[in-house]
Design a protein around this motif. Structure first.
Motif, PDB file in Angstrom:
ATOM      1  N   PRO A 107       0.848  -1.198   0.000  1.00 49.90           N
ATOM      2  CA  PRO A 107       0.000   0.000   0.000  1.00 49.90           C
ATOM      3  C   PRO A 107       0.881   1.245   0.000  1.00 49.90           C
ATOM      4  O   PRO A 107       1.027   1.947   1.001  1.00 49.90           O
ATOM      5  N   ILE A 108       1.504   1.526  -1.157  1.00 45.57           N
ATOM      6  CA  ILE A 108       2.604   2.493  -1.215  1.00 45.57           C
ATOM      7  C   ILE A 108       2.202   3.917  -0.822  1.00 45.57           C
ATOM      8  O   ILE A 108       2.998   4.623  -0.226  1.00 45.57           O
ATOM      9  N   GLY A 113       5.407   9.872   3.925  1.00 49.32           N
ATOM     10  CA  GLY A 113       5.473  10.655   5.160  1.00 49.32           C
ATOM     11  C   GLY A 113       5.976   9.843   6.349  1.00 49.32           C
ATOM     12  O   GLY A 113       6.047  10.353   7.461  1.00 49.32           O
ATOM     13  N   LYS A 114       6.324   8.574   6.112  1.00 46.34           N
ATOM     14  CA  LYS A 114       6.728   7.717   7.236  1.00 46.34           C
ATOM     15  C   LYS A 114       8.169   7.235   7.079  1.00 46.34           C
ATOM     16  O   LYS A 114       8.736   7.245   5.991  1.00 46.34           O
ATOM     17  N   ASP A 115       8.765   6.818   8.218  1.00 43.09           N
ATOM     18  CA  ASP A 115      10.024   6.084   8.155  1.00 43.09           C
ATOM     19  C   ASP A 115       9.704   4.675   7.657  1.00 43.09           C
ATOM     20  O   ASP A 115       8.639   4.130   7.965  1.00 43.09           O
ATOM     21  N   ALA A 130      11.864  -3.422  -5.984  1.00 42.79           N
ATOM     22  CA  ALA A 130      10.921  -2.563  -6.694  1.00 42.79           C
ATOM     23  C   ALA A 130      10.428  -1.438  -5.783  1.00 42.79           C
ATOM     24  O   ALA A 130      10.265  -0.291  -6.219  1.00 42.79           O
ATOM     25  N   LEU A 131      10.224  -1.760  -4.506  1.00 42.46           N
ATOM     26  CA  LEU A 131       9.777  -0.741  -3.546  1.00 42.46           C
ATOM     27  C   LEU A 131      10.861   0.328  -3.362  1.00 42.46           C
ATOM     28  O   LEU A 131      10.563   1.525  -3.319  1.00 42.46           O
ATOM     29  N   ILE A 132      12.118  -0.109  -3.289  1.00 36.86           N
ATOM     30  CA  ILE A 132      13.219   0.853  -3.128  1.00 36.86           C
ATOM     31  C   ILE A 132      13.300   1.772  -4.349  1.00 36.86           C
ATOM     32  O   ILE A 132      13.460   2.988  -4.220  1.00 36.86           O
ATOM     33  N   GLU A 133      13.175   1.189  -5.548  1.00 44.14           N
ATOM     34  CA  GLU A 133      13.218   2.015  -6.765  1.00 44.14           C
ATOM     35  C   GLU A 133      12.099   3.061  -6.724  1.00 44.14           C
ATOM     36  O   GLU A 133      12.288   4.210  -7.112  1.00 44.14           O
ATOM     37  N   TYR A 134      10.933   2.656  -6.255  1.00 47.30           N
ATOM     38  CA  TYR A 134       9.791   3.572  -6.152  1.00 47.30           C
ATOM     39  C   TYR A 134      10.102   4.697  -5.162  1.00 47.30           C
ATOM     40  O   TYR A 134       9.897   5.880  -5.446  1.00 47.30           O
ATOM     41  N   ILE A 135      10.616   4.314  -3.988  1.00 52.91           N
ATOM     42  CA  ILE A 135      10.904   5.306  -2.938  1.00 52.91           C
ATOM     43  C   ILE A 135      11.966   6.305  -3.416  1.00 52.91           C
ATOM     44  O   ILE A 135      11.845   7.511  -3.209  1.00 52.91           O
ATOM     45  N   ILE A 136      13.002   5.782  -4.082  1.00 57.37           N
ATOM     46  CA  ILE A 136      14.112   6.656  -4.489  1.00 57.37           C
ATOM     47  C   ILE A 136      13.633   7.759  -5.449  1.00 57.37           C
ATOM     48  O   ILE A 136      14.069   8.903  -5.376  1.00 57.37           O
ATOM     49  N   GLN A 137      12.698   7.421  -6.328  1.00 59.56           N
ATOM     50  CA  GLN A 137      12.171   8.428  -7.272  1.00 59.56           C
ATOM     51  C   GLN A 137      11.413   9.539  -6.579  1.00 59.56           C
ATOM     52  O   GLN A 137      11.275  10.629  -7.102  1.00 59.56           O
ATOM     53  N   ARG A 141       9.427  12.388  -0.200  1.00 59.09           N
ATOM     54  CA  ARG A 141       8.109  12.105   0.403  1.00 59.09           C
ATOM     55  C   ARG A 141       8.186  11.090   1.541  1.00 59.09           C
ATOM     56  O   ARG A 141       7.177  10.776   2.167  1.00 59.09           O
ATOM     57  N   PHE A 142       9.397  10.527   1.778  1.00 60.98           N
ATOM     58  CA  PHE A 142       9.528   9.510   2.824  1.00 60.98           C
ATOM     59  C   PHE A 142      10.494  10.012   3.895  1.00 60.98           C
ATOM     60  O   PHE A 142      11.328  10.884   3.639  1.00 60.98           O
ATOM     61  N   GLY A 143      10.361   9.439   5.087  1.00 62.37           N
ATOM     62  CA  GLY A 143      11.266   9.800   6.172  1.00 62.37           C
ATOM     63  C   GLY A 143      12.565   9.024   6.052  1.00 62.37           C
ATOM     64  O   GLY A 143      13.117   8.855   4.958  1.00 62.37           O
TER      65      GLY A 143
END
Ligand SMILES: Cc1cc2nc3c(=O)[nH]c(=O)nc-3n(C[C@H](O)[C@H](O)[C@H](O)COP(=O)(O)OP(=O)(O)OC[C@H]3O[C@@H](n4cnc5c(N)ncnc54)[C@H](O)[C@@H]3O)c2cc1C
Ligand code: FES
Length: 274
Positions: A107-108, A113-115, A130-137, A141-143
């Motif tokens: 549930p991306i 807004g979270k760690d 795949a989740l890391i690639e998403y976060i890096i882009q 938006r992430f802690g």
């Protein structure tokens, strides 16, 4: 009428030997690009495809590549039986089959807004990658973001080149059980690295893979960090046949892992792992 079981033809464009039994396959569609059906993404991190070889069948395999990439997808295949051995016999240029992407994925949007703490061993790296690639882009938006990755030996650490790239954007804590003479990193249990993690447990989510490593991760890492079960997500593996909720091969409790999962909130699943 559309045949839901009809796979698309894909072409292998790259193969990387990651370890004795694990290969990374990059493939592209024979015609066109992968559709961006998920708000600019070709799939949701945590989703899987049914990957196959004509005459041998199909297997559910998590997607490893970036969900922003539409010219190719990548999967990492461990050789265990009929289909995965057939995939390992493919060469660059050969045809394979693909259906999907299927399943729910992480549930991306609720992670924003979270760690984020991701715990993984060799087995669980595809959905996490795949989740890391998403976060890096969307890094801003992430802690604080941590990947805790444990392997038996340095050779068992998969996707090593990617780890170097990811390490510029997120915190990566690696450990091995049996170091080689060149290994300069941590040796021992993943749980020993908990002291190096700084998060706000009340505003953090976690992901892990299992089942064996999952319980270790839970008891020794996530509980000591104070992350509640409600905010821990696990990706389950079950035998599958159709991938689309028709055959009942993947049923666990009252849930179909292929459509209700494979990602579950830890608080909601039956913990009698098999
Ligand atoms: C959502 C999901 C994502 C997955 N992602 C990956 C991935 O990224 N990379 C990867 O290598 N594998 C992944 N798997 C596991 C993969 O699907 C199985 O290893 C594969 O289906 C085995 O097929 P086979 O024909 O080669 O083996 P078979 O000849 O069918 O069986 C060989 C052995 O593997 C066991 N097995 C078969 N299917 C599964 C299964 N689904 N889960 C666990 N054990 C199984 C059998 O019991 C048997 O012991 C995933 C499974 C699921 C459900
Ligand atoms: S794999 Fe057929 S119902 Fe899930």
């Amino acid at each position: 009428m559309k045949n839901l079981y009809a796979p698309i033809r894909a072409r292998v464009t790259r193969i990387e030997e990651l370890s004795e039994n694990v290969r990374l396959f990059r493939f592209k569609k024979d015609r066109g690009r992968f559709a961006k059906n998920h708000g600019g993404l070709t799939f949701i991190p945590g989703q899987f495809v049914m990957a196959g070889v004509w005459g041998y069948g199909e297997s559910p395999i998590g997607i490893l590549s970036s969900p922003y990439e539409d010219s190719f997808m990548e999967i990492l295949v461990r050789k265990v039986g009929v289909v995965t051995n057939a995939l390992h016999r493919l060469n660059v240029g050969d045809e394979m089959t693909i259906r999907g992407p299927y399943g729910n994925g992480f549930p991306i949007s609720s992670f924003e807004g979270k760690d984020v703490v991701m715990v993984s061993g060799g087995c669980g790296i595809p959905p996490i990658a795949a989740l890391i690639e998403y976060i890096i882009q969307k890094r801003e938006r992430f802690g604080r973001v941590y990947l805790l990755y444990g392997a038996a030996t340095p050779e068992d650490i998969l996707a090593r080149k990617r780890l170097d790239t990811w390490g510029r954007h997120i915190n990566i804590l690696l450990t091995v059980d049996h170091p080689s003479p060149e290994w300069k990193g941590h040796v021992g249990l993943v749980s020993e690295m908990v002291k190096d993690i700084e998060i706000n447990p009340l505003n953090a989510v976690a992901t892990m893979c299992g089942p064996g490593p999952m319980m270790t991760a839970l008891e020794r890492i996530l509980r000591p960090l104070g992350i509640s079960d409600r905010r821990i997500y696990v990706s389950l593996e079950r035998k599958m046949q159709c991938g689309i909720g028709k055959c009942q091969h993947c049923v666990t409790g009252d849930s179909y892992v292929c459509i209700d999962g494979p990602v579950y909130n830890f608080d909601e699943i039956d913990k009698n792992w098999d």
